[in-house]
Design an enzyme around this catalytic site. Structure first.
Site, PDB file in Angstrom:
ATOM      1  N   SER A  57       0.808  -1.223   0.000  1.00 31.88           N
ATOM      2  CA  SER A  57       0.000   0.000   0.000  1.00 31.88           C
ATOM      3  C   SER A  57       0.839   1.270   0.000  1.00 31.88           C
ATOM      4  O   SER A  57       0.316   2.356  -0.267  1.00 31.88           O
ATOM      5  CB  SER A  57      -0.945   0.018   1.213  1.00 31.88           C
ATOM      6  OG  SER A  57      -0.217   0.146   2.415  1.00 31.88           O
ATOM      7  N   LYS A  69       0.326   4.427   6.785  1.00 25.84           N
ATOM      8  CA  LYS A  69      -0.341   5.251   5.774  1.00 25.84           C
ATOM      9  C   LYS A  69       0.116   6.706   5.930  1.00 25.84           C
ATOM     10  O   LYS A  69       0.701   7.082   6.941  1.00 25.84           O
ATOM     11  CB  LYS A  69      -1.871   5.183   5.925  1.00 25.84           C
ATOM     12  CG  LYS A  69      -2.481   3.809   5.692  1.00 25.84           C
ATOM     13  CD  LYS A  69      -2.433   3.392   4.249  1.00 25.84           C
ATOM     14  CE  LYS A  69      -3.168   2.069   4.036  1.00 25.84           C
ATOM     15  NZ  LYS A  69      -2.457   0.922   4.665  1.00 25.84           N
TER      16      LYS A  69
END
Length: 207
Positions: free
Chosen positions: A130, A168
């Protein structure tokens, strides 16, 4: 220096403490009692691994002959600026990130890769892709500084609603938070509340 598992670290620290305070090493039974291992064969197995990693030396002809050989290695490591950083295997809600139950092992890390107090640093193994567009790949070790706040654009470790740690990019928006993947094929995560565990300050990749 080769990294130790949590159990190996416990055994090694106990042996070192006994040797330094009493002048002689503990018995296998004493080691087992100290770290909660009932099986002497399990203790012997851990001692064998400590020996193979260069932390201790044993004389098979003597029952208590355990010599700490890594003291000099540790002195050398300090001179070279090496620190042992906890590797977090899981994240438990309501428990500090570096609590003992969260630590899988300790990883030797060059001190120049960190820019803050050693006690505030932990490592998280990256799983998934990710964050590949930020240069963070599956299997990398991210170096994280423990903190509970973040600025927009920071790459952070956050706890999800499923009590799992995720890496993230952080953004605070009106009435919500956005955890943005650095992967154009993935959608952002929107949350009303987010728990920031730390800010990514470095990266270690084993070749």
């Amino acid at each position: 220096m080769t990294e130790l598992t949590k159990r190996q670290s416990e055994i090694y620290e106990y042996i070192k403490t006994v040797v330094h305070t009493k002048g002689y090493p503990p018995s296998v039974r004493e080691i087992g009692e100290a770290v909660g291992l009932a099986s002497s064969s399990t203790v012997h197995g851990h001692l064998s691994r400590l020996e193979s990693k260069g932390y201790i030396r044993r004389d098979p002809t003597k029952p208590r002959a355990i010599e700490i050989v890594s003291d000099q290695l540790e002195e050398n490591a300090e001179m070279e600026g090496t620190i042992h950083v906890p590797v977090i295997g899981k994240v438990t809600a309501g428990v500090p990130i570096t609590a003992v139950e969260n630590i899988e092992e300790y990883f030797p890390l060059p001190e120049h890769l960190t820019s803050t107090h050693n006690s505030d640093i932990f490592i998280l193994n990256v799983v998934g892709d990710s964050m590949i567009e930020a240069g963070i790949l599956d299997g990398d070790k991210v170096i994280v500084r423990s903190q509970t706040i973040a600025e927009n654009g920071d790459i952070i470790v956050a706890m999800t609603e499923d009590d799992e740690a995720t890496v993230k990019r952080f953004y605070k928006e009106k009435h919500r938070y956005r955890l943005q993947p650095e992967n154009s094929t993935m959608d952002p995560i929107y949350l009303e509340q987010v728990t920031v565990l730390g800010k990514v300050v470095g990266l270690f990749r084993e070749l």
